[in-house]
Design a protein around this motif. Structure first.
Motif, PDB file in Angstrom:
ATOM      1  N   PHE A 168      42.136  37.596  31.261  1.00 59.12           N
ATOM      2  CA  PHE A 168      42.955  38.542  30.813  1.00 59.12           C
ATOM      3  C   PHE A 168      42.355  39.410  29.904  1.00 59.12           C
ATOM      4  O   PHE A 168      41.270  38.851  28.901  1.00 59.12           O
ATOM      5  N   GLY A 169      42.581  40.576  29.547  1.00 61.92           N
ATOM      6  CA  GLY A 169      42.126  41.427  28.641  1.00 61.92           C
ATOM      7  C   GLY A 169      42.523  42.770  28.828  1.00 61.92           C
ATOM      8  O   GLY A 169      43.367  43.398  29.156  1.00 61.92           O
ATOM      9  N   ALA A 170      41.314  43.645  28.344  1.00 63.91           N
ATOM     10  CA  ALA A 170      41.793  45.133  28.314  1.00 63.91           C
ATOM     11  C   ALA A 170      42.144  45.848  29.776  1.00 63.91           C
ATOM     12  O   ALA A 170      41.726  45.202  30.966  1.00 63.91           O
TER      13      ALA A 170
ATOM     14  N   VAL B 123      23.570  44.377  49.255  1.00 68.78           N
ATOM     15  CA  VAL B 123      24.231  45.353  48.651  1.00 68.78           C
ATOM     16  C   VAL B 123      24.667  44.666  46.935  1.00 68.78           C
ATOM     17  O   VAL B 123      25.093  43.715  46.957  1.00 68.78           O
ATOM     18  N   ALA B 124      24.578  45.842  46.243  1.00 64.89           N
ATOM     19  CA  ALA B 124      24.753  45.671  44.904  1.00 64.89           C
ATOM     20  C   ALA B 124      25.692  46.737  44.141  1.00 64.89           C
ATOM     21  O   ALA B 124      25.297  47.623  44.158  1.00 64.89           O
ATOM     22  N   PHE B 125      26.628  46.351  43.379  1.00 60.77           N
ATOM     23  CA  PHE B 125      27.444  47.340  42.520  1.00 60.77           C
ATOM     24  C   PHE B 125      28.211  46.519  41.333  1.00 60.77           C
ATOM     25  O   PHE B 125      28.396  45.217  41.431  1.00 60.77           O
ATOM     26  N   ASP B 126      28.775  47.486  40.546  1.00 53.95           N
ATOM     27  CA  ASP B 126      29.395  46.979  39.506  1.00 53.95           C
ATOM     28  C   ASP B 126      30.860  46.987  39.530  1.00 53.95           C
ATOM     29  O   ASP B 126      31.407  47.654  40.148  1.00 53.95           O
ATOM     30  N   LEU B 127      31.539  46.273  38.866  1.00 50.40           N
ATOM     31  CA  LEU B 127      32.921  46.296  38.698  1.00 50.40           C
ATOM     32  C   LEU B 127      33.226  46.160  37.347  1.00 50.40           C
ATOM     33  O   LEU B 127      32.813  45.160  36.754  1.00 50.40           O
ATOM     34  N   THR B 128      34.360  46.986  36.972  1.00 50.23           N
ATOM     35  CA  THR B 128      34.808  46.830  35.514  1.00 50.23           C
ATOM     36  C   THR B 128      36.366  46.261  35.621  1.00 50.23           C
ATOM     37  O   THR B 128      36.983  47.163  35.959  1.00 50.23           O
ATOM     38  N   ALA B 129      36.606  45.360  34.724  1.00 45.86           N
ATOM     39  CA  ALA B 129      37.899  45.012  34.434  1.00 45.86           C
ATOM     40  C   ALA B 129      37.944  43.967  32.839  1.00 45.86           C
ATOM     41  O   ALA B 129      38.594  43.169  33.258  1.00 45.86           O
ATOM     42  N   ALA B 130      36.941  44.453  32.378  1.00 45.72           N
ATOM     43  CA  ALA B 130      37.111  43.936  30.858  1.00 45.72           C
ATOM     44  C   ALA B 130      36.958  42.423  30.937  1.00 45.72           C
ATOM     45  O   ALA B 130      36.027  41.920  31.899  1.00 45.72           O
ATOM     46  N   CYS B 131      37.652  41.567  30.349  1.00 40.10           N
ATOM     47  CA  CYS B 131      37.538  40.258  30.272  1.00 40.10           C
ATOM     48  C   CYS B 131      38.119  39.594  31.635  1.00 40.10           C
ATOM     49  O   CYS B 131      37.883  38.251  31.555  1.00 40.10           O
ATOM     50  N   SER B 132      38.716  40.454  32.288  1.00 37.87           N
ATOM     51  CA  SER B 132      39.338  39.890  33.548  1.00 37.87           C
ATOM     52  C   SER B 132      38.252  39.982  34.649  1.00 37.87           C
ATOM     53  O   SER B 132      38.498  39.520  35.962  1.00 37.87           O
ATOM     54  N   GLY B 133      37.221  40.593  34.411  1.00 41.98           N
ATOM     55  CA  GLY B 133      36.204  41.223  35.334  1.00 41.98           C
ATOM     56  C   GLY B 133      35.729  39.984  36.269  1.00 41.98           C
ATOM     57  O   GLY B 133      35.565  40.389  37.290  1.00 41.98           O
ATOM     58  N   PHE B 134      35.291  38.978  35.587  1.00 40.54           N
ATOM     59  CA  PHE B 134      34.786  37.915  36.608  1.00 40.54           C
ATOM     60  C   PHE B 134      35.721  37.345  37.574  1.00 40.54           C
ATOM     61  O   PHE B 134      35.284  37.521  38.748  1.00 40.54           O
ATOM     62  N   LEU B 135      37.097  37.181  37.210  1.00 41.22           N
ATOM     63  CA  LEU B 135      37.895  36.811  38.142  1.00 41.22           C
ATOM     64  C   LEU B 135      38.217  37.819  39.134  1.00 41.22           C
ATOM     65  O   LEU B 135      38.172  37.591  40.386  1.00 41.22           O
TER      66      LEU B 135
ATOM     67  N   VAL C 270      49.478  34.816  30.678  1.00 40.66           N
ATOM     68  CA  VAL C 270      48.854  33.745  31.267  1.00 40.66           C
ATOM     69  C   VAL C 270      49.588  32.620  31.927  1.00 40.66           C
ATOM     70  O   VAL C 270      49.584  32.216  32.962  1.00 40.66           O
ATOM     71  N   PRO C 271      50.538  31.932  30.828  1.00 39.12           N
ATOM     72  CA  PRO C 271      51.311  30.964  31.433  1.00 39.12           C
ATOM     73  C   PRO C 271      52.185  31.353  32.652  1.00 39.12           C
ATOM     74  O   PRO C 271      52.360  30.704  33.660  1.00 39.12           O
ATOM     75  N   SER C 272      52.698  32.791  32.549  1.00 38.51           N
ATOM     76  CA  SER C 272      53.538  33.290  33.653  1.00 38.51           C
ATOM     77  C   SER C 272      52.622  33.293  35.101  1.00 38.51           C
ATOM     78  O   SER C 272      53.195  32.573  36.005  1.00 38.51           O
ATOM     79  N   ILE C 273      51.546  33.982  35.039  1.00 28.96           N
ATOM     80  CA  ILE C 273      50.630  34.009  36.388  1.00 28.96           C
ATOM     81  C   ILE C 273      50.398  33.006  36.734  1.00 28.96           C
ATOM     82  O   ILE C 273      50.312  32.534  37.950  1.00 28.96           O
ATOM     83  N   LEU C 274      50.052  31.798  36.066  1.00 27.01           N
ATOM     84  CA  LEU C 274      49.537  30.747  36.504  1.00 27.01           C
ATOM     85  C   LEU C 274      50.669  29.511  37.255  1.00 27.01           C
ATOM     86  O   LEU C 274      50.439  28.993  37.979  1.00 27.01           O
TER      87      LEU C 274
END
Ligand code: ACO
Length: 339
Positions: free
Chosen positions: A322-324, A111-123, A238-242
């Motif tokens: 992180f991003g949009a 099954v194949a679909f897209d996911l959008t979360a800008a620069c965070s998308g890969f994670l 970023v430092p906070s979440i990490l």
């Protein structure tokens, strides 16, 4: 915040791949278009060049090549893939590009679909795919991060056009015994209230439909960014979440083998590394060659570091995108590599 629940299958990252366009655009060339300089761009961002899709190439092509390399490294037959998940904000088809990539790969059972979360998308996509794997509903997934932001950059806006490039990266992940779980922990966040500092909005063009009625024509504007606000957001969140993720999982920063952040600006990478007192040698960076390739940066960097031998089997990696959105996230994972 999510820690891996016990007694569920784990996940292992067993392959990776990447692809970037052949066309290079160096900083000095951008000076033909906007008032800028190689010195300004390098000092403020660390970027020397970016790769830009030229005629005849698409996000699907980049994604396919990245995913195909990941398949090969993993040693998988495409027919054994259960899920193809494409993180992108710039699909070739607004209805979704992942099925086209699935077809190109010959992954006919996936099954194949897209996911959008800008620069965070890969994670976000890595975590999403891992949830399917951990519940046991699927065994193998290809997670792709790919973007062609060059389509949507305002090439006459020097404040943003120097930052972005095109590319794709992919990882192959599969389920394993729970005692071998490679995605140790993750945390994902969104804050739409702050979304206005980075947008790629719809254009508001209204056309006549029939007498007295209108419709809205499809089409997007160009990237609108308040760089300083995005910068402040990144060096705070970023430092906070990490930090939180490391503390909850009782991992000391010095135990990390690598810090793998979204590649937006070298100054952001340095600021985060300083916050954790990590030596520069532990910070993976390739943005001087590619700029910010949005959803592609993390898997593109991972692939480069795996193939040149820096990242090795069993290495512990702290990653943050992180991003949009605004959106941001972090994950602690171990690179497994092919069996
Ligand atoms: N060349 C020359 N001068 C420039 C350029 C340029 N390309 N761009 C801006 N300047 C000028 C500005 O006009 C300003 O001049 P002024 O002082 O006369 O007004 C001066 O340089 C300083 O501008 P700043 O915006 O203060 O520069 P800053 O040091 O903040 O760097 C940058 C700007 C690089 C954009 C930085 O803020 C940044 O990296 N922000 C994060 C952006 C980011 O990561 N965005 C992507 C997020 S991921 C996603 O989801 C897509």
């Amino acid at each position: 915040m999510a820690q891996a629940p016990p007694n569920l299958p784990g996940v292992a990252l067993v392959g990776c791949g990447s692809s970037t366009p052949a066309q290079r655009v160096i900083n000095d060339e951008l000076g033909q278009r906007v008032e800028t300089s190689d010195a300004w761009i390098q000092t403020r961002t660390g970027i020397r060049e970016r790769k830009v899709v030229a005629k005849g190439e698409t996000v699907n092509d980049l994604s396919y090549r990245a995913a195909e390399s990941a398949l090969q490294m993993a040693g998988w037959d495409a027919e054994t893939v259960d899920l193809v998940l494409l993180a992108t904000s710039t699909p070739d088809d607004l209805f979704g590009s992942a099925p086209q990539i699935q077809a190109m790969l010959g992954a006919s059972k996936a099954v194949a679909f897209d996911l959008t979360a800008a620069c965070s998308g890969f994670l976000f996509a890595l975590v999403t795919a891992s949830q399917f794997l951990r519940t046991g509903s699927i065994k193998r997934a290809l997670v792709i991060g790919a973007d062609q932001l060059s389509r949507w950059v305002d090439w006459d806006d020097r404040r943003s056009c120097v930052l972005f490039g095109d590319g794709a990266g992919a990882v192959a992940i599969e389920s394993t015994n729970s005692n071998q779980n490679g995605l140790l922990a993750f945390d994902l966040k969104s804050d739409g209230k702050r979304g206005g500092c980075l947008n790629l909005p719809q254009r508001r063009d209204y056309l006549d439909l029939v007498t007295g009625k209108t419709h809205q024509k499809g089409g997007y504007s160009t990237i609108e960014m308040n760089g300083q606000e995005v910068y402040k957001f990144a060096v705070r969140e970023v430092p906070s979440i990490l930090d939180n993720l490391l503390k909850v999982n009782n991992i000391k920063p010095e135990c990390l083998d690598w810090l793998l952040l979204h590649q937006a600006n070298q100054r952001i990478l340095d600021a985060v590394a300083d916050r954790f007192k990590l030596p520069r040698e532990k910070v993976l960076s390739n943005l001087e060659s590619y700029g910010n390739t949005s959803a592609a940066t993390i898997p593109l960097m991972l692939d480069e570091a795996v193939r040149d031998g820096r990242v090795q089997s069993g290495h512990l990696i702290a990653s943050s995108g992180f991003g949009a959105g605004l959106s941001w996230g972090a994950a602690l994972f171990k690179w497994h590599g092919p069996s």
